[in-house]
Design a protein around this motif. Sequence first.
Motif, PDB file in Angstrom:
ATOM      1  N   LEU A  82       0.859  -1.180   0.000  1.00 27.06           N
ATOM      2  CA  LEU A  82       0.000   0.000   0.000  1.00 27.06           C
ATOM      3  C   LEU A  82       0.893   1.226   0.000  1.00 27.06           C
ATOM      4  CD1 LEU A  82      -2.694   1.572   0.453  1.00 27.06           C
ATOM      5  CD2 LEU A  82      -2.270   1.279   2.916  1.00 27.06           C
ATOM      6  N   LYS A  83       0.720   2.106  -0.991  1.00 26.15           N
ATOM      7  CA  LYS A  83       1.350   3.424  -0.938  1.00 26.15           C
ATOM      8  C   LYS A  83       0.361   4.264  -0.138  1.00 26.15           C
ATOM      9  CE  LYS A  83       1.055   7.140  -2.526  1.00 26.15           C
ATOM     10  NZ  LYS A  83       0.501   8.300  -1.770  1.00 26.15           N
ATOM     11  N   VAL A  84       0.724   4.601   1.095  1.00 24.81           N
ATOM     12  CA  VAL A  84      -0.179   5.271   2.035  1.00 24.81           C
ATOM     13  C   VAL A  84      -0.595   6.633   1.488  1.00 24.81           C
ATOM     14  CG1 VAL A  84      -0.343   6.234   4.375  1.00 24.81           C
ATOM     15  CG2 VAL A  84       0.792   4.030   3.985  1.00 24.81           C
ATOM     16  N   LEU A  98      -7.951  -0.279   6.169  1.00 20.73           N
ATOM     17  CA  LEU A  98      -6.863  -1.239   6.359  1.00 20.73           C
ATOM     18  C   LEU A  98      -7.397  -2.655   6.575  1.00 20.73           C
ATOM     19  CD1 LEU A  98      -4.462   0.914   8.547  1.00 20.73           C
ATOM     20  CD2 LEU A  98      -4.114   0.169   6.178  1.00 20.73           C
ATOM     21  N   GLY A  99      -8.525  -2.782   7.259  1.00 26.34           N
ATOM     22  CA  GLY A  99      -9.133  -4.102   7.447  1.00 26.34           C
ATOM     23  C   GLY A  99      -9.555  -4.719   6.129  1.00 26.34           C
ATOM     24  N   GLU A 100     -10.010  -3.890   5.193  1.00 24.93           N
ATOM     25  CA  GLU A 100     -10.441  -4.403   3.890  1.00 24.93           C
ATOM     26  C   GLU A 100      -9.276  -4.695   2.947  1.00 24.93           C
ATOM     27  OE1 GLU A 100     -14.841  -2.832   2.999  1.00 24.93           O
ATOM     28  OE2 GLU A 100     -13.324  -1.241   3.032  1.00 24.93           O
ATOM     29  N   THR A 101      -8.214  -3.918   3.040  1.00 22.12           N
ATOM     30  CA  THR A 101      -7.103  -4.086   2.108  1.00 22.12           C
ATOM     31  C   THR A 101      -6.009  -5.013   2.642  1.00 22.12           C
ATOM     32  OG1 THR A 101      -6.027  -2.078   2.950  1.00 22.12           O
ATOM     33  CG2 THR A 101      -7.485  -1.831   1.028  1.00 22.12           C
ATOM     34  N   ASP A 102      -5.851  -5.083   3.950  1.00 25.26           N
ATOM     35  CA  ASP A 102      -4.917  -5.986   4.628  1.00 25.26           C
ATOM     36  C   ASP A 102      -3.510  -5.971   4.024  1.00 25.26           C
ATOM     37  OD1 ASP A 102      -4.093  -7.869   6.496  1.00 25.26           O
ATOM     38  OD2 ASP A 102      -4.800  -9.571   5.305  1.00 25.26           O
ATOM     39  N   PRO A 103      -2.866  -4.781   3.951  1.00 30.28           N
ATOM     40  CA  PRO A 103      -1.556  -4.712   3.307  1.00 30.28           C
ATOM     41  C   PRO A 103      -0.447  -5.379   4.122  1.00 30.28           C
ATOM     42  CG  PRO A 103      -2.086  -2.605   4.300  1.00 30.28           C
ATOM     43  CD  PRO A 103      -3.300  -3.486   4.461  1.00 30.28           C
ATOM     44  N   LYS A 104       0.430  -6.087   3.430  1.00 28.62           N
ATOM     45  CA  LYS A 104       1.602  -6.687   4.069  1.00 28.62           C
ATOM     46  C   LYS A 104       2.659  -5.614   4.334  1.00 28.62           C
ATOM     47  CE  LYS A 104       4.952 -10.430   3.575  1.00 28.62           C
ATOM     48  NZ  LYS A 104       5.320 -11.631   2.824  1.00 28.62           N
ATOM     49  N   PHE A 105       2.856  -4.721   3.360  1.00 30.70           N
ATOM     50  CA  PHE A 105       3.827  -3.642   3.463  1.00 30.70           C
ATOM     51  C   PHE A 105       3.130  -2.321   3.134  1.00 30.70           C
ATOM     52  CE2 PHE A 105       6.296  -7.351   2.219  1.00 30.70           C
ATOM     53  CZ  PHE A 105       7.322  -7.339   3.155  1.00 30.70           C
ATOM     54  N   GLY A 130      -0.733  -5.152  11.383  1.00 25.60           N
ATOM     55  CA  GLY A 130       0.367  -6.089  11.131  1.00 25.60           C
ATOM     56  C   GLY A 130       1.163  -5.742   9.888  1.00 25.60           C
ATOM     57  N   THR A 131       1.053  -4.504   9.448  1.00 25.26           N
ATOM     58  CA  THR A 131       1.724  -4.038   8.236  1.00 25.26           C
ATOM     59  C   THR A 131       3.136  -3.550   8.568  1.00 25.26           C
ATOM     60  OG1 THR A 131      -0.413  -3.329   7.345  1.00 25.26           O
ATOM     61  CG2 THR A 131       1.554  -2.381   6.320  1.00 25.26           C
ATOM     62  N   ARG A 132       4.113  -3.951   7.772  1.00 23.67           N
ATOM     63  CA  ARG A 132       5.471  -3.426   7.909  1.00 23.67           C
ATOM     64  C   ARG A 132       5.509  -2.102   7.166  1.00 23.67           C
ATOM     65  NH1 ARG A 132      10.623  -7.020   6.682  1.00 23.67           N
ATOM     66  NH2 ARG A 132       9.764  -8.033   8.508  1.00 23.67           N
ATOM     67  N   VAL A 133       5.938  -1.038   7.844  1.00 24.53           N
ATOM     68  CA  VAL A 133       5.858   0.320   7.315  1.00 24.53           C
ATOM     69  C   VAL A 133       7.248   0.867   7.009  1.00 24.53           C
ATOM     70  CG1 VAL A 133       5.031   2.669   7.766  1.00 24.53           C
ATOM     71  CG2 VAL A 133       3.792   0.697   8.734  1.00 24.53           C
ATOM     72  N   TYR A 134       7.382   1.465   5.831  1.00 26.58           N
ATOM     73  CA  TYR A 134       8.582   2.181   5.439  1.00 26.58           C
ATOM     74  C   TYR A 134       8.180   3.595   5.033  1.00 26.58           C
ATOM     75  CZ  TYR A 134      10.659  -2.471   5.066  1.00 26.58           C
ATOM     76  OH  TYR A 134      11.106  -3.733   5.335  1.00 26.58           O
ATOM     77  N   SER A 135       9.110   4.547   5.161  1.00 25.95           N
ATOM     78  CA  SER A 135       8.837   5.903   4.673  1.00 25.95           C
ATOM     79  C   SER A 135      10.069   6.455   3.978  1.00 25.95           C
ATOM     80  CB  SER A 135       8.420   6.834   5.818  1.00 25.95           C
ATOM     81  OG  SER A 135       9.541   7.285   6.535  1.00 25.95           O
ATOM     82  N   THR A 136       9.844   7.307   3.014  1.00 26.05           N
ATOM     83  CA  THR A 136      10.964   7.921   2.316  1.00 26.05           C
ATOM     84  C   THR A 136      11.739   8.834   3.256  1.00 26.05           C
ATOM     85  OG1 THR A 136       9.481   9.640   1.468  1.00 26.05           O
ATOM     86  CG2 THR A 136       9.922   7.749   0.024  1.00 26.05           C
TER      87      THR A 136
END
Length: 178
Positions: A82-84, A98-105, A130-136
């Motif tokens: 998911l690109k937030v 988020l419950g509907e899309t259930d992104p892994k990352f 439970g999503t692993r989050v990264y940011s630029t």
Amino acid sequence: KSAFDAVGTKVRQTRRGDSFTLGRVKVRVVSPKSVSGEANEDSVVLLLEVAGRRILLTGDLTGPNEAAVGSICARGPPLYLLKVAHHGSRHSTSSGFLGETDPKFAVICVGPNSYGHPTPDTISRLKAEGTRVYSTQKNGTITLTIGASGAVKWQFGKSSKPVTSAGGSSGAGTSSAA
């Protein structure tokens, strides 16, 4: 439009339901249904599928359009990425979505700003899913490569450590597979 015309780029208006391919990538437009004139509501949202992995690019998606996109995504397998929306604003990326899309990352495109993006609320909602989050802001340039076989390679311009709270930091460039 004049900048696109100057370099010969073909511009096409698109709406929910349109689809096309870019090489091996299947692209489906999932929002907006119509143009309202409000920039955030009119963000083009693309659902990509490549080698069995789904990626959602959300622009500045908010409110009713976010609910509609969540409903569309719920009809398929969970999102790989998911690109937030809206740089991690508290007004986007709701718990229901988020419950509907259930992104892994998740990737948040954000730099230093006076808005407090990404907000602690948004980071908390993503982590609760439970999503692993990264940011630029923390990770630098983030490159995701998905091979024809489905093999995945992540590259980070700074750190490969996921975001654990709002705010940025720096680190050395690294790569990893997931």
